[in-house]
Design a protein around this motif. Sequence first.
Motif, mmCIF file in Angstrom:
data_model
loop_
_atom_site.group_PDB
_atom_site.id
_atom_site.type_symbol
_atom_site.label_atom_id
_atom_site.label_comp_id
_atom_site.label_asym_id
_atom_site.label_seq_id
_atom_site.Cartn_x
_atom_site.Cartn_y
_atom_site.Cartn_z
ATOM 1 N N LEU A 194 0.834 -1.203 0.000
ATOM 2 C CA LEU A 194 0.000 0.000 0.000
ATOM 3 C C LEU A 194 0.868 1.253 0.000
ATOM 4 O O LEU A 194 0.625 2.195 -0.771
ATOM 5 C CB LEU A 194 -0.952 0.008 1.199
ATOM 6 C CG LEU A 194 -1.817 1.265 1.360
ATOM 7 C CD1 LEU A 194 -2.686 1.488 0.124
ATOM 8 C CD2 LEU A 194 -2.691 1.163 2.602
ATOM 9 N N SER A 195 1.877 1.263 0.838
ATOM 10 C CA SER A 195 2.789 2.404 0.895
ATOM 11 C C SER A 195 3.501 2.593 -0.442
ATOM 12 O O SER A 195 3.683 3.719 -0.914
ATOM 13 C CB SER A 195 3.818 2.185 2.006
ATOM 14 O OG SER A 195 4.770 3.217 2.024
ATOM 15 N N TYR A 196 3.859 1.491 -1.071
ATOM 16 C CA TYR A 196 4.541 1.530 -2.371
ATOM 17 C C TYR A 196 3.603 2.085 -3.446
ATOM 18 O O TYR A 196 4.021 2.869 -4.310
ATOM 19 C CB TYR A 196 5.006 0.121 -2.733
ATOM 20 C CG TYR A 196 6.311 0.085 -3.495
ATOM 21 C CD1 TYR A 196 7.506 0.474 -2.908
ATOM 22 C CD2 TYR A 196 6.341 -0.355 -4.808
ATOM 23 C CE1 TYR A 196 8.702 0.430 -3.609
ATOM 24 C CE2 TYR A 196 7.532 -0.407 -5.523
ATOM 25 C CZ TYR A 196 8.712 -0.013 -4.921
ATOM 26 O OH TYR A 196 9.895 -0.051 -5.617
ATOM 27 N N LEU A 197 2.336 1.681 -3.383
ATOM 28 C CA LEU A 197 1.328 2.198 -4.317
ATOM 29 C C LEU A 197 1.176 3.712 -4.145
ATOM 30 O O LEU A 197 1.120 4.466 -5.130
ATOM 31 C CB LEU A 197 -0.014 1.505 -4.071
ATOM 32 C CG LEU A 197 -1.231 2.023 -4.846
ATOM 33 C CD1 LEU A 197 -1.072 1.753 -6.340
ATOM 34 C CD2 LEU A 197 -2.519 1.379 -4.326
ATOM 35 N N GLN A 198 1.109 4.160 -2.903
ATOM 36 C CA GLN A 198 0.956 5.586 -2.623
ATOM 37 C C GLN A 198 2.175 6.380 -3.077
ATOM 38 O O GLN A 198 2.039 7.493 -3.603
ATOM 39 C CB GLN A 198 0.689 5.797 -1.130
ATOM 40 C CG GLN A 198 -0.665 5.245 -0.686
ATOM 41 C CD GLN A 198 -0.868 5.287 0.818
ATOM 42 O OE1 GLN A 198 0.082 5.433 1.589
ATOM 43 N NE2 GLN A 198 -2.115 5.134 1.261
ATOM 44 N N LYS A 199 3.347 5.816 -2.906
ATOM 45 C CA LYS A 199 4.579 6.489 -3.352
ATOM 46 C C LYS A 199 4.626 6.600 -4.866
ATOM 47 O O LYS A 199 5.083 7.617 -5.412
ATOM 48 C CB LYS A 199 5.808 5.734 -2.837
ATOM 49 C CG LYS A 199 6.060 5.911 -1.352
ATOM 50 C CD LYS A 199 7.221 5.052 -0.878
ATOM 51 C CE LYS A 199 7.427 5.207 0.636
ATOM 52 N NZ LYS A 199 8.492 4.299 1.135
ATOM 53 N N LEU A 200 4.163 5.558 -5.554
ATOM 54 C CA LEU A 200 4.127 5.598 -7.022
ATOM 55 C C LEU A 200 3.154 6.677 -7.499
ATOM 56 O O LEU A 200 3.446 7.416 -8.450
ATOM 57 C CB LEU A 200 3.720 4.232 -7.582
ATOM 58 C CG LEU A 200 3.644 4.130 -9.109
ATOM 59 C CD1 LEU A 200 5.027 4.340 -9.740
ATOM 60 C CD2 LEU A 200 3.069 2.779 -9.541
ATOM 61 N N ILE A 224 -7.610 6.731 -3.733
ATOM 62 C CA ILE A 224 -6.979 7.988 -4.156
ATOM 63 C C ILE A 224 -5.696 7.753 -4.965
ATOM 64 O O ILE A 224 -5.541 8.332 -6.044
ATOM 65 C CB ILE A 224 -6.757 8.924 -2.951
ATOM 66 C CG1 ILE A 224 -8.107 9.544 -2.558
ATOM 67 C CG2 ILE A 224 -5.734 10.019 -3.259
ATOM 68 C CD1 ILE A 224 -8.123 10.287 -1.262
ATOM 69 N N PRO A 225 -4.759 6.923 -4.500
ATOM 70 C CA PRO A 225 -3.593 6.667 -5.361
ATOM 71 C C PRO A 225 -3.971 6.043 -6.707
ATOM 72 O O PRO A 225 -3.368 6.366 -7.729
ATOM 73 C CB PRO A 225 -2.712 5.735 -4.523
ATOM 74 C CG PRO A 225 -3.550 5.263 -3.396
ATOM 75 C CD PRO A 225 -4.583 6.304 -3.169
ATOM 76 N N LEU A 226 -4.981 5.176 -6.712
ATOM 77 C CA LEU A 226 -5.431 4.602 -7.982
ATOM 78 C C LEU A 226 -6.006 5.687 -8.891
ATOM 79 O O LEU A 226 -5.807 5.677 -10.111
ATOM 80 C CB LEU A 226 -6.481 3.517 -7.736
ATOM 81 C CG LEU A 226 -5.985 2.245 -7.039
ATOM 82 C CD1 LEU A 226 -7.159 1.329 -6.702
ATOM 83 C CD2 LEU A 226 -4.967 1.508 -7.898
#
Length: 432
Positions: free
Chosen positions: A76-82, A135-137
Motif C-alpha cells: 500500500l505504501s509503495y502504491l501511494q509512493k508511485l 486515491i492513489p489509484l
Amino acid sequence: MKIKDLYKIYTVSSGVEINSNNIKNGSIFFALKGKNFDGNQFAHEAILNGASIAIIDNKKYFVHQTKNILLVKDTLSYLQKLAYYHRLKLLHIPIIVITGSNGKTTTKELIKTILSKKYKTVHYTKQNFNNHIGIPLTILSMSKKTQISVIEIGANKEKEIYKMCSIIYPDYGYITNFGKAHLDGFKNIKGVIRGKLELYEFLKENKKKVFVNEDDPIQLTHSLGMDRYTFSEKGDSNVKITYLWKKTNLKSFLRVRNVKIESPLFGSYNLYNIASAITIGIYFKVSLKKIKKAIKEYYPNNYRSQILEKKNIKIILDCYNANPSSMVESLISFNKIKGNKIAILGDMLELGSSSSYEHVKIISFLEKSNIEKIFLIGERFFQISKNKYDKIKKFYNKKIFIQWIKKHPIKTDFILIKGSRKNTLESLIHFL
C-alpha cells in the motif's frame, strides 16, 4: 526496485490493478491486504492473466527465480509512493480537492459536469475511490492529456485527509460541511472539524487557494489569512448566491448575477453543493450560460438525491449513505413538502458510542414531523424503547419489512428512502 524504476515500467504499462481478475496485458498488480483477504496469494494468478509485474509484501508468495514479482515492505505504501511520483511528473495539471461530511460526491460530480463545458479532458474520482487505496489509484489514472482534475477525499479518522493531500498535492480545495459522520473514528464533532480542516492546513502551508462558503462560520473563521475565493447569500463575497428552493417543488433553484439556475436535485441541503460548483465554475471562467446548462443537465443516478416515480408516487432515493447530519437535513426538506408523505429509514452506521443517542434524536424529530407514516429498518432503530406515536413502525431487518409491505401496499404522494450504504435500501423499490 526504486520508485523511479517502477515508474518507467508504469509509463509503458496498461495501468495499475488491485484485482487479479481485472488484469489487462501489461498491467501492474499491487497485492493489497484487507480484513478478509490477502492479495499476495493472487500475485501468480495476476502474472498468468497478463500482468507485467506483481508487487507483493508477503515472503510466503515470493519466488526468487520469478523476475516479474517484486517483494516490498508494504504494498500500500509503495502504491501511494508511485502515485505521488506520478503527481510530481504532472504538477502542471491543476487539481481541486473536495472533502466534507456530506455532499462530497454530489459536489464533485457537479463541478466535473460544469468544467466539462470548458475543458475536453476533466479527470475525476470515479465510483467510491476516495480513500487511502482509491486515491492513489485515481491519481495513477490521470493521463498527461488531463487539463484539470477533481478529486474527492473521504476519511473516517484524523490525519487521513492531510496524508491524502500529501499524495494528491492539490492546487485548490473545498470543504462541503462539518457533520456527525464516522463518529466511531473521529470520536465527536470536534474531531470531525479538526479532520476536515486538515485540507486547509495543507493548502495554507503550500500557499494554495481555498473555496469558501461564507455562510458557514467554521469555514469562514478557519480560512482567515488564506488565499480564498468565496460565495455566500448574506456576505460580501466573490460570488453572491440567492437560494430559491421551494417546498412545493422537488427541484432546486438559485439566482446568480441575475441568472436563475434550475437543478433537478432535491432538498435545501443540496443548495450549497450546487452553489459551490457554480462558484468554482465561475472562478475557472466557465460562462454562466454553460454553467446553467450543466446544472440543469445533471441528474444523479447513484442513490444520492435520486427522484423516481412508481404508481404515481414520487420516490426520493437518497440511500447511498446516512449519518445524523445528513438524515436530519433530508428530513427537514422532506417535512416541508406539501402532500401525503412516507419515510423509510435505515440504520445509521459507524457512530460508535453515539449511535443510540443519535437514533433516539431522529425518532424524536419524526414524532413531531408532519410525515404521515415512518418505517424504521434495522436493529439500531429497533432496539430503541417504544415510540409514542403509532405512525412509526420499526422492523428488525429489511426482510421482515418486505414481508410486511407485501401485505400492506403503500398509498401516498411522496416516499423518502434513506439509510447507510450497508442497508442497501434501494432494493425496496421493487416492493413498493
